[in-house]
Design a protein around this motif. Structure first.
Motif, PDB file in Angstrom:
ATOM      1  N   ALA A  89       0.816  -1.218   0.000  1.00 15.79           N
ATOM      2  CA  ALA A  89       0.000   0.000   0.000  1.00 15.79           C
ATOM      3  C   ALA A  89       0.851   1.269   0.000  1.00 15.79           C
ATOM      4  N   ARG A  90       2.050   1.190   0.536  1.00 14.62           N
ATOM      5  CA  ARG A  90       2.911   2.375   0.578  1.00 14.62           C
ATOM      6  C   ARG A  90       3.323   2.834  -0.820  1.00 14.62           C
ATOM      7  N   ARG A  91       3.132   1.988  -1.803  1.00 12.84           N
ATOM      8  CA  ARG A  91       3.497   2.352  -3.181  1.00 12.84           C
ATOM      9  C   ARG A  91       2.340   3.017  -3.926  1.00 12.84           C
ATOM     10  N   ASP A  92       1.192   3.160  -3.259  1.00 13.09           N
ATOM     11  CA  ASP A  92       0.010   3.725  -3.909  1.00 13.09           C
ATOM     12  C   ASP A  92      -0.554   4.832  -3.013  1.00 13.09           C
ATOM     13  N   ARG A  93      -0.556   6.055  -3.521  1.00 13.68           N
ATOM     14  CA  ARG A  93      -1.002   7.199  -2.723  1.00 13.68           C
ATOM     15  C   ARG A  93      -2.451   7.077  -2.265  1.00 13.68           C
ATOM     16  N   ARG A  94      -3.261   6.260  -2.969  1.00 11.19           N
ATOM     17  CA  ARG A  94      -4.667   6.096  -2.584  1.00 11.19           C
ATOM     18  C   ARG A  94      -4.809   5.604  -1.144  1.00 11.19           C
ATOM     19  N   PHE A  95      -3.813   4.842  -0.683  1.00  9.21           N
ATOM     20  CA  PHE A  95      -3.918   4.217   0.627  1.00  9.21           C
ATOM     21  C   PHE A  95      -3.180   4.981   1.723  1.00  9.21           C
ATOM     22  N   GLU A  96      -2.568   6.090   1.361  1.00  9.14           N
ATOM     23  CA  GLU A  96      -1.706   6.783   2.315  1.00  9.14           C
ATOM     24  C   GLU A  96      -2.461   7.209   3.569  1.00  9.14           C
ATOM     25  N   THR A  97      -3.591   7.875   3.408  1.00  8.80           N
ATOM     26  CA  THR A  97      -4.342   8.385   4.551  1.00  8.80           C
ATOM     27  C   THR A  97      -5.108   7.285   5.261  1.00  8.80           C
ATOM     28  N   VAL A  98      -5.756   6.428   4.495  1.00  4.92           N
ATOM     29  CA  VAL A  98      -6.643   5.426   5.094  1.00  4.92           C
ATOM     30  C   VAL A  98      -5.877   4.365   5.883  1.00  4.92           C
ATOM     31  N   THR A  99      -4.687   3.988   5.411  1.00  7.37           N
ATOM     32  CA  THR A  99      -3.918   2.991   6.171  1.00  7.37           C
ATOM     33  C   THR A  99      -3.362   3.589   7.455  1.00  7.37           C
ATOM     34  N   ARG A 100      -3.119   4.880   7.461  1.00 10.35           N
ATOM     35  CA  ARG A 100      -2.663   5.534   8.685  1.00 10.35           C
ATOM     36  C   ARG A 100      -3.822   5.648   9.691  1.00 10.35           C
ATOM     37  N   GLU A 101      -4.989   6.011   9.193  1.00  9.87           N
ATOM     38  CA  GLU A 101      -6.148   6.198  10.068  1.00  9.87           C
ATOM     39  C   GLU A 101      -6.673   4.878  10.622  1.00  9.87           C
ATOM     40  N   TYR A 102      -6.610   3.821   9.800  1.00  5.50           N
ATOM     41  CA  TYR A 102      -7.170   2.525  10.203  1.00  5.50           C
ATOM     42  C   TYR A 102      -6.077   1.460  10.360  1.00  5.50           C
ATOM     43  N   TYR A 103      -4.918   1.884  10.772  1.00  6.81           N
ATOM     44  CA  TYR A 103      -3.805   0.967  10.938  1.00  6.81           C
ATOM     45  C   TYR A 103      -4.182  -0.153  11.912  1.00  6.81           C
ATOM     46  N   GLY A 104      -4.014  -1.382  11.455  1.00  3.16           N
ATOM     47  CA  GLY A 104      -4.377  -2.529  12.279  1.00  3.16           C
ATOM     48  C   GLY A 104      -5.775  -3.053  12.028  1.00  3.16           C
ATOM     49  N   PHE A 105      -6.474  -2.475  11.045  1.00  2.00           N
ATOM     50  CA  PHE A 105      -7.820  -2.945  10.694  1.00  2.00           C
ATOM     51  C   PHE A 105      -7.713  -4.176   9.809  1.00  2.00           C
ATOM     52  N   ARG A 106      -8.440  -5.235  10.182  1.00  3.14           N
ATOM     53  CA  ARG A 106      -8.378  -6.499   9.461  1.00  3.14           C
ATOM     54  C   ARG A 106      -9.735  -6.886   8.894  1.00  3.14           C
ATOM     55  N   MET A 107      -9.698  -7.863   8.005  1.00  2.64           N
ATOM     56  CA  MET A 107     -10.914  -8.383   7.411  1.00  2.64           C
ATOM     57  C   MET A 107     -11.798  -9.004   8.486  1.00  2.64           C
ATOM     58  N   LEU A 108     -13.036  -8.544   8.589  1.00  3.62           N
ATOM     59  CA  LEU A 108     -14.010  -9.199   9.451  1.00  3.62           C
ATOM     60  C   LEU A 108     -14.694 -10.263   8.601  1.00  3.62           C
ATOM     61  N   SER A 109     -14.368 -11.500   8.885  1.00  2.44           N
ATOM     62  CA  SER A 109     -14.753 -12.599   7.994  1.00  2.44           C
ATOM     63  C   SER A 109     -16.092 -13.215   8.388  1.00  2.44           C
ATOM     64  N   TYR A 110     -16.674 -13.922   7.442  1.00  2.00           N
ATOM     65  CA  TYR A 110     -17.816 -14.789   7.695  1.00  2.00           C
ATOM     66  C   TYR A 110     -17.266 -16.210   7.771  1.00  2.00           C
ATOM     67  N   VAL A 111     -17.170 -16.738   8.963  1.00  2.72           N
ATOM     68  CA  VAL A 111     -16.586 -18.063   9.136  1.00  2.72           C
ATOM     69  C   VAL A 111     -17.515 -19.137   8.580  1.00  2.72           C
ATOM     70  N   ASN A 112     -18.810 -18.933   8.761  1.00  5.84           N
ATOM     71  CA  ASN A 112     -19.833 -19.896   8.355  1.00  5.84           C
ATOM     72  C   ASN A 112     -20.214 -19.667   6.897  1.00  5.84           C
ATOM     73  N   ILE A 113     -20.072 -20.671   6.052  1.00  8.93           N
ATOM     74  CA  ILE A 113     -20.357 -20.530   4.619  1.00  8.93           C
ATOM     75  C   ILE A 113     -21.829 -20.219   4.374  1.00  8.93           C
ATOM     76  N   THR A 114     -22.728 -20.793   5.180  1.00  7.14           N
ATOM     77  CA  THR A 114     -24.154 -20.499   5.017  1.00  7.14           C
ATOM     78  C   THR A 114     -24.429 -19.032   5.299  1.00  7.14           C
ATOM     79  N   ASP A 115     -23.784 -18.498   6.318  1.00  6.88           N
ATOM     80  CA  ASP A 115     -23.935 -17.083   6.683  1.00  6.88           C
ATOM     81  C   ASP A 115     -23.545 -16.190   5.517  1.00  6.88           C
ATOM     82  N   VAL A 116     -22.399 -16.414   4.925  1.00 11.26           N
ATOM     83  CA  VAL A 116     -21.936 -15.516   3.862  1.00 11.26           C
ATOM     84  C   VAL A 116     -22.780 -15.665   2.600  1.00 11.26           C
TER      85      VAL A 116
END
Length: 291
Positions: free
Chosen positions: A93-120
């Motif tokens: 992401a550091r190579r793309d200016r699109r992510f410069e602000t958002v990765t700083r603001e949400y540093y440590g944000f991960r994918m909230l997954s759907y573990v259950n296939i039926t759920d997703v």
């Protein structure tokens, strides 16, 4: 128990996101998230909170009918995508200016997954082309219809029905919940796929490429490219998955690229083709551009 992430994790950022969702399958309060699940017929209620240790979460089992710590820890690691090396995405992401602000603001944000296939699968169908608030309400009606929950401290923690239970519904049953006829038919088709194994999580994880898995999913009635990519991103963990036609993604590009109007498919494809194995997380952070 303490579960550590591979790379940065900010549970506070994750909690803030979850608090603004209206998913009936978990509850947020006082910076803690509670969820009920069934593992091999054994119900369990657990709580996830921030750990005193860096880049980690603390998990407490509140009610257990024999599932045990291992199943719960594996579930939470999957749910919060703890095994993904997030620092690798940040290097990209550091190579793309699109992510410069958002990765700083949400540093440590991960994918909230759907573990259950039926759920997703249910969510990827219900959530098509309607506002999120109503989509969450439809999901709640479907879940509560089957009455699976754990009651704890005066609160009900709902558990999604399995595919076999969904197949006991008729289209008219779902129409009474205000689920459209077409979506009801799609839900039943997907439930049948989970039941017969053609849409099981294990089967989908067995494909040797993102493109083949996507082709298989879009061959199922009711699963278009957007739904297929939701499943692949948030359950199968295909890191190349990007829902190119997603309205939120288009709006995010409009903001990051300073466009007067929403970008067309070619504009987006030219950029997304360079995301490669970071496509899923690039999408996740582009969505965060929208707040």
């Amino acid at each position: 128990m303490i579960l550590r992430a591979c790379g940065p994790l900010d549970f506070g950022v994750m909690y803030d996101f979850m608090e603004h969702q209206e998913d009936c399958l978990y509850r947020t309060k006082d910076k803690k998230v509670r969820r009920a699940e069934i593992f091999d017929g054994r119900r369990v209620l657990f709580e996830v909170s921030e750990s005193a240790e860096p880049d980690a979460v603390e998990v407490e089992i509140l009610h257990d009918e024999g599932a045990g710590e291992r199943m719960v820890s594996e579930y939470v690691a999957d749910w919060f995508d703890l095994d993904y090396d997030l620092e690798r995405f940040y290097t990209f992401a550091r190579r793309d200016r699109r992510f410069e602000t958002v990765t700083r603001e949400y540093y440590g944000f991960r994918m909230l997954s759907y573990v259950n296939i039926t759920d997703v699968l249910v969510w990827s169908i219900i959530g098509q082309q309607i506002n999120m608030k109503f989509a969450f309400e439809l999901k709640r009606r479907l879940v509560e219809y089957f009455g699976h929950f754990i009651e704890y401290e005066g609160k009900k923690y709902w558990i999604i029905p399995n595919a076999g239970e969904l197949l006991t519904l008729t289209v008219e049953d779902m129409r009474e919940m205000q689920i459209s006829r077409r979506k009801a038919e799609y839900i039943l088709a997907c439930a049948e796929g989970v039941q017969n194994g053609s849409l099981s999580k294990e089967y989908l994880q067995g494909f040797d490429s993102y493109s083949r898995a996507k082709a298989h999913l879009t061959g199922v009635r009711g699963i278009g490219p957007w739904s297929a990519n939701v499943v692949l991103m948030r359950t199968i963990k295909s890191r190349h998955a990007v829902p190119i036609g997603d309205a939120g993604l288009r709006n995010a590009f409009k903001i990051t690229d300073g466009l007067n109007g929403k970008p067309d498919a070619r504009y987006m494809e030219d950029i997304i083709s360079g995301w490669g194995q970071f496509g899923a997380y690039a999408t996740l952070y582009m969505w965060r551009v929208l707040g």
